[in-house]
Design an enzyme around this catalytic site. Sequence first.
Site, PDB file in Angstrom:
ATOM      1  N   GLU A  45      -6.554  -2.827  -1.703  1.00 45.86           N
ATOM      2  CA  GLU A  45      -5.883  -3.489  -0.322  1.00 45.86           C
ATOM      3  C   GLU A  45      -7.376  -3.682   0.181  1.00 45.86           C
ATOM      4  OE1 GLU A  45      -3.044  -1.471   2.126  1.00 45.86           O
ATOM      5  OE2 GLU A  45      -1.925  -1.092   0.435  1.00 45.86           O
ATOM      6  N   GLU A  62      -1.429   5.824  -0.555  1.00 43.99           N
ATOM      7  CA  GLU A  62      -1.882   6.592   0.717  1.00 43.99           C
ATOM      8  C   GLU A  62      -1.257   7.840   0.953  1.00 43.99           C
ATOM      9  OE1 GLU A  62      -2.282   3.580   3.907  1.00 43.99           O
ATOM     10  OE2 GLU A  62      -3.655   2.340   2.638  1.00 43.99           O
TER      11      GLU A  62
HETATM   12  C1  FCB Z   1      -2.408   0.268   4.880  1.00 48.93           C
HETATM   13  C2  FCB Z   1      -1.058  -0.040   4.063  1.00 48.93           C
HETATM   14  C3  FCB Z   1      -0.325  -1.446   4.021  1.00 48.93           C
HETATM   15  C4  FCB Z   1      -0.588  -2.100   5.147  1.00 48.93           C
HETATM   16  C5  FCB Z   1      -2.261  -2.077   5.568  1.00 48.93           C
HETATM   17  C6  FCB Z   1      -2.445  -2.843   6.662  1.00 48.93           C
HETATM   18  O1  FCB Z   1      -2.412   1.306   5.232  1.00 48.93           O
HETATM   19  O2  FCB Z   1      -1.035   0.508   2.655  1.00 48.93           O
HETATM   20  O3  FCB Z   1       1.026  -1.274   4.002  1.00 48.93           O
HETATM   21  O4  FCB Z   1       0.347  -1.980   6.265  1.00 48.93           O
HETATM   22  O5  FCB Z   1      -2.546  -0.596   5.844  1.00 48.93           O
END
Ligand code: FCB
Length: 452
Positions: free
Chosen positions: A356, A176
Amino acid sequence: MQPDPSLDPATLAARFPPDFTWGVATSAFQIEGAVREDGRADSIWDVFCRRPGAIADGSDGALACDHYHRWQEDLDLVARLGVNAYRFSVSWPRVQPQGHGAWNPRGLDFYERLVDGLLQRGIAPHLTLNHWDLPQALQEGGGWAARDTAQRFVDYARGVARRLGDRLRSLTTHNEPFVQAVLGHETGIFAPGLQQRAVALQVAHHLLLSHGMALRALRADGVGCDLGIVLNLAPVQPASESPQDRTRARIEDGRLVRWYMDPLFRGSYPADMLEEFGADAPTVADGDLGLIATPMDFLGVNYYSRSVVGASGAVDPKALGAELTDMGWEVYPGGLTELLLRLHRDYPVPALYVTENGAAFRDECVGGRVDDPARTRYIARHIAAAAQALAAGVPLRGFMVWSLLDNFEWASGYAKRFGIVHVDYASQRRTPKASAAWYRDFLLAMRQRAAA
Ligand code: FCB
């Protein structure tokens, strides 16, 4: 929760190929603790946590989930889920405390034990080099705003890959870049807590540059695993069809999506955004864009929600009338399908992973059980949304749930729980939630189909 037949594990499993990657994800600073052990030095997050008011509950990463000591128990939990992949990150200041020069053998040993422990359990290691915890020593030399940090990152990448590269399934440079650049250097709500847009844009450029430089160096070194980057992306939708709302949505999409996707996959920054940023646009040296566009093996996408914007900015998700998570984020699974289709349509992305996806909800451990139907439903609906993208031809290869454990959720501290395994921070007891049982059942259905 109303049972929804399309979310039944066996029905859902039938929509994925048998070789699909299924995982859970974590990151070093959020789970490891042991911040002063075995030669680790401060990261920018250790320092940021000391700033009064920076973390909602005043907490820090000192103990977190104590994963540094409990990693074997944690890998056993991962194995019991039946996943075939685990995404984790290396703490740079644990393996190279000053961010350059001397390596810390005890730090590297930890990650070697972790990688070997995964392989012994039949789980493929997916390693991220930078999940935000830059060595503080490098921050003192300018951090990601300094061009030299890109070269430091290449050396770090090569050192980690020299030790572990032969056993990894994939290696991700950065997690990110948008969040590191913008939340870290423009809004300042994340480490290192600076507030200047021009700095944030220079940081984003150096993150992208160091990604491309690292890919070239790792390939030259003969690293054989898949190489890629992870972006936080979302569909950005106008609140109405009015020209004002549509213009604002285009700009916000430029900030979040195109500012990263265009250089990575087309070798240029978007012209409308260069105009929008004006004098704040980054300094770009000759050859940088060619390096940034170095072909990668996969793009990882972190998806949590969509973004709706009107002429005056982001629309408060509460106004959208849908279910919200404990982060206040709208539950919007259709956005994942839409996003994946758009990435596939607009860019030559060779392979995609959802690296994620998951949700924070308020959980309670009652009598040794945590019933979290909202999280289960969130995950199942997003897996269904991923299946829809796959059926439409998106080269989607995997899906990782955020997160294995409740953990340190950055500026929110420990109050927001994303785990499918509950952590009692006082005792460090782990309790798989009902969502973990659902995921296990789903993965069992996947394996049964593959065996049939
Ligand atoms: C993302 C992050 C991860 C976590 C999630 C909820 O932005 O990569 O570390 O905090 O959000």
